[in-house]
Design a protein around this motif. Structure first.
Motif, PDB file in Angstrom:
ATOM      1  N   LYS A   1      -5.116  -1.880   6.479  1.00  0.00           N
ATOM      2  CA  LYS A   1      -6.259  -2.550   7.264  1.00  0.00           C
ATOM      3  C   LYS A   1      -5.567  -3.460   8.346  1.00  0.00           C
ATOM      4  O   LYS A   1      -4.954  -4.156   7.990  1.00  0.00           O
TER       5      LYS A   1
ATOM      6  N   GLU B   1       0.779  -1.170   0.016  1.00  0.00           N
ATOM      7  CA  GLU B   1       0.104   0.056   0.120  1.00  0.00           C
ATOM      8  C   GLU B   1       0.937   1.243  -0.056  1.00  0.00           C
ATOM      9  O   GLU B   1       0.273   2.286  -0.219  1.00  0.00           O
TER      10      GLU B   1
ATOM     11  N   GLU C   1     -16.037  -3.966  12.068  1.00  0.00           N
ATOM     12  CA  GLU C   1     -14.999  -2.990  11.587  1.00  0.00           C
ATOM     13  C   GLU C   1     -15.294  -1.419  11.673  1.00  0.00           C
ATOM     14  O   GLU C   1     -16.476  -1.314  11.525  1.00  0.00           O
TER      15      GLU C   1
ATOM     16  N   TRP D   1      -6.339  -6.318  11.788  1.00  0.00           N
ATOM     17  CA  TRP D   1      -7.439  -7.204  12.204  1.00  0.00           C
ATOM     18  C   TRP D   1      -6.824  -7.333  13.915  1.00  0.00           C
ATOM     19  O   TRP D   1      -5.791  -7.992  13.900  1.00  0.00           O
TER      20      TRP D   1
ATOM     21  N   HIS E   1      -4.503 -12.052   6.721  1.00  0.00           N
ATOM     22  CA  HIS E   1      -4.245 -11.850   5.148  1.00  0.00           C
ATOM     23  C   HIS E   1      -5.492 -12.570   4.435  1.00  0.00           C
ATOM     24  O   HIS E   1      -6.017 -11.937   3.445  1.00  0.00           O
ATOM     25  N   LYS E   2      -6.093 -13.531   4.767  1.00  0.00           N
ATOM     26  CA  LYS E   2      -7.028 -14.360   4.155  1.00  0.00           C
ATOM     27  C   LYS E   2      -8.281 -13.574   4.406  1.00  0.00           C
ATOM     28  O   LYS E   2      -9.329 -13.595   3.747  1.00  0.00           O
ATOM     29  N   GLU E   3      -8.565 -12.468   5.552  1.00  0.00           N
ATOM     30  CA  GLU E   3      -9.772 -11.670   5.758  1.00  0.00           C
ATOM     31  C   GLU E   3      -9.502 -10.364   4.988  1.00  0.00           C
ATOM     32  O   GLU E   3     -10.325  -9.700   5.275  1.00  0.00           O
ATOM     33  N   GLY E   4      -8.515 -10.395   4.306  1.00  0.00           N
ATOM     34  CA  GLY E   4      -7.991  -9.075   3.647  1.00  0.00           C
ATOM     35  C   GLY E   4      -7.549  -8.146   4.455  1.00  0.00           C
ATOM     36  O   GLY E   4      -7.713  -6.898   4.090  1.00  0.00           O
ATOM     37  N   TYR E   5      -6.835  -8.506   5.585  1.00  0.00           N
ATOM     38  CA  TYR E   5      -6.222  -7.388   6.369  1.00  0.00           C
ATOM     39  C   TYR E   5      -4.693  -7.593   6.158  1.00  0.00           C
ATOM     40  O   TYR E   5      -4.046  -8.636   6.066  1.00  0.00           O
ATOM     41  N   THR E   6      -3.997  -6.217   6.510  1.00  0.00           N
ATOM     42  CA  THR E   6      -2.520  -6.292   6.328  1.00  0.00           C
ATOM     43  C   THR E   6      -2.041  -6.986   7.490  1.00  0.00           C
ATOM     44  O   THR E   6      -0.683  -7.606   7.187  1.00  0.00           O
TER      45      THR E   6
END
Length: 354
Positions: A175, A169, A316, A177, A210-215
Motif C-alpha cells: 500500500k 508482504e 484511496e 501513500w 506507516h502510522k496510516e497503515g501504508y508501506t
C-alpha cells in the motif's frame, strides 16, 4: 594493488535461512580501503567485520558527506554464485561520488575487490528460495573537522548481509501513500545520488505513512507537487492501457539498475515503454476510466513490488483487483530467473563469481 587479508579470531554462527529478514545480520569479513591526497586510494584489505573508530568531529557525522550502493550476490541451483549488473552499480557509485565531491574509485578494481570478498564469504551466500547476499559498498568522509568543506580523507568499505524479502508482504501487493505536503528532492539537488541526505529527507513522511497503515511514500516533484517521481526505496511504473510508463530521469530521480532492467525486458517483449512526466491527477483519471491496469515499484532490494492500493489527498484507490498483475508477475519471474541462473541471460547482465 594487492589486497591484504587478516584472518578473524573466530567466526559467527550462520542464521536460519528460513527466517532471514533484511539488513540485520552481517558476515564475518568486510573490505576496507583508505584515501588521502598524497597516496590516493590505498591499503586495500579484507579484515574481520567490526566497528570503525571515528573522532567525534568526523565530517561525515556532521555534514553527511557519504555515498553508498546496493546490489546482491545470488546462489544458483547448481551452487554457483553470480552478481547481477555489478558494473552498473559501481558506475553509479562514482556518479554519486561526483555529486558529493568524493574522489572516484577504480571501477574494475572495486569489482575485483568485491569478488575477492565474496570468495572469502561464499558460505554466507544463502541458497533458500528468494534469499540472497546483500552487498553495501560505502564511502564516508573521515577528516576530523567541524567546518563545512570537502573532506581530504575517506574510508571505502563493503559489508555483506544475508537477506530474505525486503518487505514483510514479500511479493504480495503493498500500500502506497502519496504526499503532496512533503518533498524528498528537487532538480539540481541530491535526488539522483545514493547518499545519506537523500534518504534522511524521506524519514518523516515515511513514518507518517506507516502510522496510516501504508508501506511506503510516493513522492511528487519538489516544485509543483504535481508529477510523480519515485517511491522511498523504489522507482515506480504504471501500466495505463497497453503502455508501460515511468517518470523520466530529471536530476531528482535515482537511475535504478532494476528500473533499466524492467524497461529492457518489457521492450524485448514488444511492450510500449515510455519515460515521461506523469502527474498524480493523470494516474487517478486513468483509474477512474478503467485504464489503469497495474502499478509496481522496482529496486534491488525488492526487485518488483506490486502496488495494490494507493492513497492521495484522502482518496484511496484499488489498483486492478488489488492483487498481483500479470506484467508485474512476469517481470518478477523473469528477472529472478536471470538473477538465480534459472534462465538464459540474453542481455549479458550476470557476472559469475569463481
Amino acid at each position: 594493488m594487492e589486497i591484504a587479508f587478516r584472518k578473524a579470531d573466530s567466526l559467527k554462527n550462520h542464521p536460519d535461512q528460513s527466517s532471514l529478514g533484511f539488513g540485520t545480520i552481517f558476515t564475518d569479513y568486510m573490505f576496507n580501503m583508505d584515501y588521502n591526497p598524497d597516496q590516493g586510494w590505498h591499503n586495500p584489505r579484507i579484515e574481520p567485520y567490526g566497528p570503525m573508530e571515528m573522532d567525534p568531529s568526523t565530517i561525515v557525522l556532521h555534514y553527511g558527506q557519504t555515498i553508498f550502493e546496493g546490489l546482491k550476490a545470488y546462489r544458483t541451483e547448481s551452487g554457483a554464485v553470480q552478481l547481477f549488473r555489478p558494473m552498473d552499480n559501481i558506475k553509479r557509485f562514482n556518479q554519486s561520488g561526483d555529486k558529493l565531491c568524493i574522489p572516484p574509485v577504480d571501477e574494475e578494481f572495486v569489482l575485483h575487490a568485491l569478488v575477492e570478498l565474496l570468495k572469502v564469504e561464499k558460505d554466507w551466500i544463502p541458497s533458500a528460495p528468494g534469499t540472497s547476499l546483500y552487498i553495501r559498498p560505502t564511502i564516508v568522509a573521515t577528516d576530523p573537522y567541524v567546518g563545512l568543506r570537502v573532506s581530504q580523507t575517506y574510508r571505502f568499505f563493503i559489508i555483506l548481509s544475508p537477506v530474505g524479502a525486503y518487505y514483510p508482504e514479500g511479493f504480495n501487493p503493498v500500500k502506497i501513500w502519496v504526499t503532496s505536503k512533503y518533498v524528498r528532492a528537487v532538480r539540481g539537488g541530491l535526488g539522483e545520488a545514493k547518499t545519506a541526505a537523500n534518504y534522511a529527507a524521506s524519514l518523516y513522511a515515511t513514518e507518517m505513512a506507516h502510522k496510516e497503515g501504508y508501506t511506503q511514500v510516493m513522492w511528487l516533484d519538489g516544485v509543483e507537487l504535481k508529477y510523480v517521481e519515485e517511491v522511498g526505496s523504489m522507482n515506480i511504473f504504471f501500466i495505463i492501457g497497453d503502455e508501460l510508463i515511468t517518470p523520466m530521469l530529471n536530476g531528482s530521480i535515482l537511475a535504478g539498475v532494476t528500473r533499466n532492467s524492467v524497461m529492457t525486458l518489457a521492450r524485448s517483449w514488444g511492450m510500449k515503454v515510455t519515460e515521461r512526466k506523469i502527474s498524480i491527477d493523470e494516474v487517478y483519471a486513468a483509474n477512474e476510466k478503467g485504464e489503469l491496469k497495474e502499478i509496481f515499484g522496482s529496486g534491488t532490494a525488492a526487485v518488483i513490488s506490486p502496488v495494490g492500493h494507493m492513497k492521495f489527498d484522502g482518496t484511496e484507490i484499488t489498483i486492478g483487483d488489488g492483487g498481483v498483475g500479470p506484467v508485474s508477475a512476469r517481470l518478477f519471474k523473469e528477472l529472478m530467473d536471470i538473477q538465480y541462473g534459472k534462465a538464459g541471460d540474453p542481455f549479458g547482465w550476470t557476472v559469475p563469481v569463481a
